[in-house]
Design an enzyme around this catalytic site. Sequence first.
Site, PDB file in Angstrom:
ATOM      1  N   CYS A  62      22.074  41.612   9.863  1.00  0.00           N
ATOM      2  CA  CYS A  62      22.512  40.927   8.646  1.00  0.00           C
ATOM      3  C   CYS A  62      23.553  39.860   8.981  1.00  0.00           C
ATOM      4  O   CYS A  62      24.264  39.955   9.977  1.00  0.00           O
ATOM      5  CB  CYS A  62      23.117  41.919   7.665  1.00  0.00           C
ATOM      6  SG  CYS A  62      21.963  43.146   7.041  1.00  0.00           S
ATOM      7  N   GLU A  64      26.365  39.273   7.439  1.00  0.00           N
ATOM      8  CA  GLU A  64      27.721  39.827   7.385  1.00  0.00           C
ATOM      9  C   GLU A  64      28.065  40.550   8.679  1.00  0.00           C
ATOM     10  O   GLU A  64      29.178  40.421   9.201  1.00  0.00           O
ATOM     11  CB  GLU A  64      27.863  40.789   6.202  1.00  0.00           C
ATOM     12  CG  GLU A  64      27.592  40.155   4.848  1.00  0.00           C
ATOM     13  CD  GLU A  64      26.118  40.200   4.425  1.00  0.00           C
ATOM     14  OE1 GLU A  64      25.879  40.049   3.210  1.00  0.00           O
ATOM     15  OE2 GLU A  64      25.227  40.379   5.275  1.00  0.00           O
ATOM     16  N   CYS A  95      24.157  44.267   1.775  1.00  0.00           N
ATOM     17  CA  CYS A  95      23.456  45.551   1.742  1.00  0.00           C
ATOM     18  C   CYS A  95      24.475  46.690   1.869  1.00  0.00           C
ATOM     19  O   CYS A  95      25.647  46.457   2.185  1.00  0.00           O
ATOM     20  CB  CYS A  95      22.415  45.622   2.862  1.00  0.00           C
ATOM     21  SG  CYS A  95      23.117  45.794   4.523  1.00  0.00           S
ATOM     22  N   CYS A  98      26.269  46.827   5.253  1.00  0.00           N
ATOM     23  CA  CYS A  98      27.269  45.761   5.436  1.00  0.00           C
ATOM     24  C   CYS A  98      28.486  45.969   4.540  1.00  0.00           C
ATOM     25  O   CYS A  98      29.594  45.607   4.901  1.00  0.00           O
ATOM     26  CB  CYS A  98      26.634  44.397   5.204  1.00  0.00           C
ATOM     27  SG  CYS A  98      25.614  43.895   6.612  1.00  0.00           S
TER      28      CYS A  98
END
Length: 145
Positions: A62, A64, A95, A98
């Site tokens: 991801c 992040e 998500c 994260c």
Amino acid sequence: MRAADCCEEGCAMTLLQAAARVRENAHAPYSGFKVGAAIRSADGAIHLGCNVENVAYPEGTCAEAGAIAAMCAAGARDIAEVAVIADSPEPVTPCGGCRQKLAEFAAPDTPVILGTTSGRQTRTTVGALLPGAFGRDHLATTREG
């Protein structure tokens, strides 16, 4: 990029613009859903991340998580502000994984700016994204002596 490059009021936009720029570097050949993230650490530095997909789902990363890794690689450990941007009708939130990663390095009141490439924005905090976050205090043990 340094936080000194922006004024106090315009800093969130500068952070969101940094996230928008790094979003273009995302590797998203399977979903086509590019995400960019920018983290301003407590020392004022801005750390960037973009999502990186992999054909062997779910082995991607991801945006992040990438920004957090860049922050740690630079030697910083405290998040002061977060911006995340994607090309979606509404701003997307990090998500669950994260959210927990952000909570590892950010206080519950740390600002999070969520944006879209069309200009929509939502402001929240790390604590609002992950109420009741699992933290270091949960690992504390009591020793009877």
